[in-house]
Design a protein around this motif. Structure first.
Motif: not given
Length: 223
Positions: A127-132, A99-104, A114-120
């Motif tokens: 919109a990138v989220f931890t599974p679940g 709600k504050s504007g985060a993309t993921g 996983e972090l590097l892929d999420a940043v890319r």
């Protein structure tokens, strides 16, 4: 690699060892780490000065909470992508961040890969989220869509979307990533981003959360 090197990233975390490790991993992977910060107020000042493309942000910060940092920076610069990297998987924290504007939102238990892929992917507008967590967020979009909207962009005289902008908006509402939309419509990733930015501007919306809410309210996620 050159495209990745051009991506400016900032890391915000109040634990120096963790912050330095994340910044080092990003730099070694070819990202341009333009700044780091250890508290909320420092994060806002340095982000405004460094103008990163992606902000890797912890929520639990002294001085100013991470959600407030996100809200201030995204409000001032809607093009900024924010990837929350948090130890908390609490649903309330995830939804507050979105709600504050985060993309993921990625948990700190994620691997370096996983972090590097999420940043890319965050830099690309996905919109990138931890599974679940993705299903949780989409459910919140739908819940928000049942509440009164703050604006009524479809009143007489409101800007009209093109057929392609409406088509892209419908796919965004269904939860597709920009890459998936590009493949579905046989257009480039950048063209999808341009359509989304144009749509945000026309509707006077600020981020993907508001955009999906707008689309679901009008039934664009159905059919």
């Amino acid at each position: 690699m050159s495209e990745q090197t051009d991506l400016k990233v900032m890391v915000v975390d109040d634990h120096p060892m963790w912050r330095d490790a994340v910044a080092r991993d990003l730099a070694e992977a070819g990202f341009d780490v333009v700044a780091t910060a250890g508290d909320g107020l420092q994060a806002v000042r340095r982000a405004q000065a460094a103008s990163p493309d992606v902000l890797v942000l912890d929520l639990n910060l002294p001085g100013l909470p991470g959600v407030q940092v996100c809200k201030e920076l995204v409000g001032a610069n809607p093009a900024l992508r924010v990837l929350v990297l948090s130890a908390s998987g609490e649903h309330a924290d995830v939804l507050e961040a979105v709600k504050s504007g985060a993309t993921g939102y990625l948990l700190k238990s994620a691997s370096t890969a996983e972090l590097l892929d999420a940043v890319r992917r965050t830099a690309a507008g996905d919109a990138v989220f931890t599974p679940g967590l993705a299903g949780l967020v989409l459910g919140e979009y739908r819940r928000l869509a049942t509440e009164p909207a703050p604006a009524a962009p479809d009143e007489p005289g409101a800007p009209q979307l093109t057929d392609r902008e409406t088509e892209v908006l419908r796919l965004v509402a269904k939860g597709l990533s920009y890459k998936q939309i590009a493949e579905r419509l046989v257009i480039s990733h950048r063209t999808v981003q341009n359509h989304v930015q144009n749509t945000l501007g026309k509707l006077q919306l600020h981020n993907r959360v508001e955009l999906v809410r707008y689309a679901i309210e009008r039934g664009l996620d159905e059919g």
